[in-house]
Design a protein around this motif. Sequence first.
Motif, PDB file in Angstrom:
ATOM      1  N   LEU A 108       0.811  -1.220   0.000  1.00  0.00           N
ATOM      2  CA  LEU A 108       0.000   0.000   0.000  1.00  0.00           C
ATOM      3  C   LEU A 108       0.843   1.269   0.000  1.00  0.00           C
ATOM      4  O   LEU A 108       0.299   2.369   0.095  1.00  0.00           O
TER       5      LEU A 108
ATOM      6  N   SER B 288      -1.704   2.557   5.556  1.00  0.00           N
ATOM      7  CA  SER B 288      -3.074   2.307   5.128  1.00  0.00           C
ATOM      8  C   SER B 288      -3.755   3.627   4.767  1.00  0.00           C
ATOM      9  O   SER B 288      -3.543   4.644   5.433  1.00  0.00           O
TER      10      SER B 288
ATOM     11  N   GLU C 210     -12.063   2.235   1.432  1.00  0.00           N
ATOM     12  CA  GLU C 210     -10.992   1.396   0.917  1.00  0.00           C
ATOM     13  C   GLU C 210      -9.855   1.288   1.926  1.00  0.00           C
ATOM     14  O   GLU C 210      -9.431   2.283   2.517  1.00  0.00           O
ATOM     15  N   HIS C 211      -9.368   0.051   2.112  1.00  0.00           N
ATOM     16  CA  HIS C 211      -8.236  -0.191   3.007  1.00  0.00           C
ATOM     17  C   HIS C 211      -7.648  -1.554   2.641  1.00  0.00           C
ATOM     18  O   HIS C 211      -7.909  -2.054   1.539  1.00  0.00           O
ATOM     19  N   SER C 212      -6.858  -2.135   3.526  1.00  0.00           N
ATOM     20  CA  SER C 212      -6.111  -3.333   3.144  1.00  0.00           C
ATOM     21  C   SER C 212      -7.012  -4.490   2.734  1.00  0.00           C
ATOM     22  O   SER C 212      -6.672  -5.269   1.840  1.00  0.00           O
TER      23      SER C 212
ATOM     24  N   THR D  94      -9.736  -4.428   1.147  1.00  0.00           N
ATOM     25  CA  THR D  94     -10.266  -4.264  -0.205  1.00  0.00           C
ATOM     26  C   THR D  94      -9.127  -4.118  -1.214  1.00  0.00           C
ATOM     27  O   THR D  94      -9.102  -4.790  -2.238  1.00  0.00           O
ATOM     28  N   LEU D  95      -8.173  -3.262  -0.911  1.00  0.00           N
ATOM     29  CA  LEU D  95      -7.114  -2.951  -1.876  1.00  0.00           C
ATOM     30  C   LEU D  95      -6.084  -4.070  -2.021  1.00  0.00           C
ATOM     31  O   LEU D  95      -5.446  -4.193  -3.076  1.00  0.00           O
TER      32      LEU D  95
ATOM     33  N   ASP E 245      -8.435  -6.974  -4.136  1.00  0.00           N
ATOM     34  CA  ASP E 245      -7.894  -6.563  -5.433  1.00  0.00           C
ATOM     35  C   ASP E 245      -6.663  -7.354  -5.868  1.00  0.00           C
ATOM     36  O   ASP E 245      -6.441  -7.540  -7.066  1.00  0.00           O
TER      37      ASP E 245
ATOM     38  N   PRO F 184     -16.329  -0.752  -6.056  1.00  0.00           N
ATOM     39  CA  PRO F 184     -15.722   0.035  -4.977  1.00  0.00           C
ATOM     40  C   PRO F 184     -16.615   0.073  -3.747  1.00  0.00           C
ATOM     41  O   PRO F 184     -17.813  -0.221  -3.808  1.00  0.00           O
TER      42      PRO F 184
END
Length: 284
Positions: free
Chosen positions: A19, A23, A221-223, A225-226, A230, A249
């Motif tokens: 990231l 975060s 959005e954070h870890s 999700t990203l 993802d 999203p």
Amino acid sequence: AWLIARQRSRVAGEIYAHLGGSSPLLANTEAQAGALEAALGLEYRCFIAMRYWHPLTAEAVAAVKAWRPEEIVLLPLYPQFSTTTAGSSLAAWHAEAQRQGLACPTCEAPPYPTEPGFIAALAGHIDELLADVARPSRLLLSAHGLPLKIVRKGDPYPEQIESTAAAVIDALEHRPADWQVCYQSRVGPLAWLGPSVDEEIRRAGQDGVGIVIAPISFVSEHSETLVELDRDYRRLAESCGVPFYWRAPTVGTDPRFIAGLARLVRRETEAQLAERPREAAASP
């Protein structure tokens, strides 16, 4: 416990490296707080209290106390209630407020798993993806997992997740025939809510259908999700031969979601105002 902590530390370090070193959760929450303040108007101010990073609950209580509000509305950014999330956060606030002597009328916004603005924002983001699907697909509605031992104690979380999912499906313009609630972020050896996202991705690969996946318990959005959705689950989907993997999203600062939060806050403040005459009349 030491082994699990060591493993989590190693994994967390790798996640934050992916990231860019930190975060985005705080920045995203600050954006939501700013949008909510704008929606509520000048009489309101939004403070952020986080459990595991600054501003921690103690810092937020001190800041609120210094601002000297007439009343406080506690609004968890967890649409579905669990004792492990909203419940523990609210308990931490009340304990810290008592410790610091913050004496102010305080109420808690209720859970909002089917709040119309929240559902409209979720459905809108999903519909944008479903409108472009031209091949067989399955909609996965993903939520953070929870150990079954907590569910068996009466935690209402899974029922509220199901109510969110049903409301989202009803609100979709492009309603899919094939959809499934599933759970992510499992850690440790305990039995957790299922089916897991991993299981559903493998099933989609076996069935030869693409995936549209939407997080319905995370609002920014954070870890989880990203990185988890993802990157990690995308890699799994590719390895399982899933034809395509599209992720909707989170609701973030979507005006529909923010308007829904504003309605919740105003409803609580209006309820507090309605209680005051009765309290005065009951006083000796």
